[in-house]
Enzyme design. Structure first.
Site, PDB file in Angstrom:
ATOM      1  CE1 TYR A  81       1.290  -0.356   4.487  1.00  0.00           C
ATOM      2  CE2 TYR A  81       0.310   1.667   4.421  1.00  0.00           C
ATOM      3  CZ  TYR A  81       0.997   0.937   5.014  1.00  0.00           C
ATOM      4  OH  TYR A  81       1.528   1.292   6.204  1.00  0.00           O
ATOM      5  CE  LYS A  86       3.333   3.172   3.048  1.00  0.00           C
ATOM      6  NZ  LYS A  86       3.522   3.058   4.619  1.00  0.00           N
ATOM      7  CD  GLU A 140       9.822   1.746  10.473  1.00  0.00           C
ATOM      8  OE1 GLU A 140       9.957   2.794   9.630  1.00  0.00           O
ATOM      9  OE2 GLU A 140       9.774   0.416   9.737  1.00  0.00           O
ATOM     10  CG  LEU A 170       8.245   2.554   4.689  1.00  0.00           C
ATOM     11  CD1 LEU A 170       8.195   1.387   3.657  1.00  0.00           C
ATOM     12  CD2 LEU A 170       6.852   3.261   4.970  1.00  0.00           C
TER      13      LEU A 170
END
Ligand code: PDD
Length: 287
Positions: A33, A147, A180, A205
Site C-alpha cells: 500500500y 510497504k 522506527e 521503511l
C-alpha cells in the site's frame, strides 16, 4: 456527499466498495500500500510514492496493476470525485483473488483499491506541544523496507502507545537500537546539533517524508548522519521527532516518561516542520 472508492476498474459508493473474501490481501496480507497526502487538491510527492510502490510490488513479485500514468489518472479522479482539498489518499494492491493456497496462484490479476478522504488542517498547537512516545520491542519481520499491508505488529505497537497515553511507539531491535515508529520514521538531534536517523536498510521503511526532511535539512545547513541510535541516546538527545505522511514532522518531548531536550519541542524540529509544511503547501513534488 457520497464517498467514492475505486475498486478494480470501477468507481463505487463507499458503502458498497468491497473486494472478494478470497482476495489474498484478506487471507494472507499478500499486498502492499501507499498513503499519500493531498494538499490543495493535489497529491504531494506522488512520484516518490509510485516509485516505492513499484519497488514493493517487485520485491513480492506482484504485477503492476496498471501503468504509472494510468495510476496517476485514477488517483486524480478519486481525489476529484471525493472533493478532497486537504486529506489522505490510500492505495492498495494485492496479488488478487484465488482459492486459498500459500504459493503464488497462476494468472491471478492484482486487485487495486484507491480511496481518499478529507482531514482537517493540522492544529499548530499539536506540534507546539510535541508528543510522548513509548518504546516497544520490534517484533516485525526482516523486510520492513517493503510497504506491505501485513501491519499487525505495527497495530499492536500503536495500541500499546495509545493505552499508555502516548502518540507513538518507537520500536527497538534486539541490539537496543531504535528502528522506527509504528507508522513514522524516527530521528534525533544530538547535543552537537547533528541530525541522526537510521539508514534505510531492511529494518525500516524508507519514508518519502524522511527523504524530503533529509533534503530540507541539507538546505538548512544541518548535518545529517544516517546511523542507528539507541533509546538511551535518544533520551539524552537535544531533540527528537517523527516523520511520516500523517505525522508530518512531529516533535517528541518524552520517551517512556523521560523528557527530551527539556520536554518541549526544539528549534530544529520546529524549523523542519515549518519547512516541510511550506514545501507541501507549495505543491512541492505535487502530481
Ligand atoms: N505509514 N515507517 C512506517 C512503518 C510507516 O508505516 C510509515 C508511513 C513511515 C513513513 O513513511 P512516509 O513518510 O512515506 O509516509 C515510516 C503510513 C502513513 C501509514 O501506514 O498510514
Amino acid at each position: 456527499m457520497t464517498r467514492i472508492v475505486y475498486v478494480n476498474g470501477r468507481y463505487l459508493p463507499h458503502r458498497s466498495a468491497a473486494v472478494h473474501v478470497e482476495d489474498r490481501g484478506y487471507q494472507f496480507a499478500d499486498g502492499v500500500y501507499e498513503v499519500i497526502a493531498v494538499e490543495r487538491g493535489r497529491l504531494v510527492d506522488a512520484g516518490p510514492h509510485l516509485t516505492r510502490l513499484a519497488r514493493s510490488l517487485k520485491e513480492l513479485s506482484i504485477a503492476q496493476p496498471m501503468s504509472d500514468a494510468a495510476l496517476r489518472h485514477v488517483m486524480g479522479e478519486v481525489v476529484r470525485r471525493n472533493r478532497v482539498r486537504r486529506g489522505i489518499l490510500y492505495l492498495q494492491v494485492t496479488r488478487g483473488v484465488a482459492p486459498r493456497s500459500h504459493a503464488f496462484p497462476d494468472g491471478a490479476t492484482p486487485s487495486l483499491v484507491v480511496m481518499a478522504r478529507s482531514i482537517p488542517p493540522a492544529d499548530p498547537a499539536t506540534a507546539e506541544r510535541g508528543c510522548d512516545v513509548i518504546t516497544v520491542p520490534d517484533i516485525r519481520w526482516k523486510r520492513c523496507d517493503i510497504k506491505t499491508v501485513s501491519l499487525l505488529p505495527n497495530v499492536l505497537a500503536k495500541q500499546q502507545a495509545k493505552d499508555a497515553g502516548a502518540f507513538e511507539a518507537l520500536q527497538v531491535d534486539a541490539e537496543g537500537f531504535v528502528t522506527e515508529g509504528s507508522a513514522a520514521n524516527a530521528w534525533i538531534i544530538s547535543q552537537a546539533g547533528v541530525l541522526v536517523t537510521r539508514p534505510a536498510d531492511h529494518a525500516i521503511l524508507d519514508g518519502v517524508t524522511r527523504r524530503s526532511v533529509m533534503a530540507l535539512a541539507a538546505e538548512a545547513g544541518i548535518e545529517v548522519e544516517e546511523r542507528p541510535f539507541t533509546v538511551a541516546e535518544a533520551k539524552a538527545a537535544a531533540e527528537a521527532f517523527l516523520t511520516g505522511t500523517t505525522a508530518l514532522v512531529m516533535p517528541v518531548v518524552r520517551i517512556d516518561g523521560t523528557p527530551v531536550g527539556g520536554g518541549t519541542p526544539g528549534p530544529f524540529s520546529l524549523r523542519l516542520l515549518a519547512d516541510y509544511t511550506a514545501r507541501a503547501a507549495d505543491g512541492g513534488g505535487a502530481l
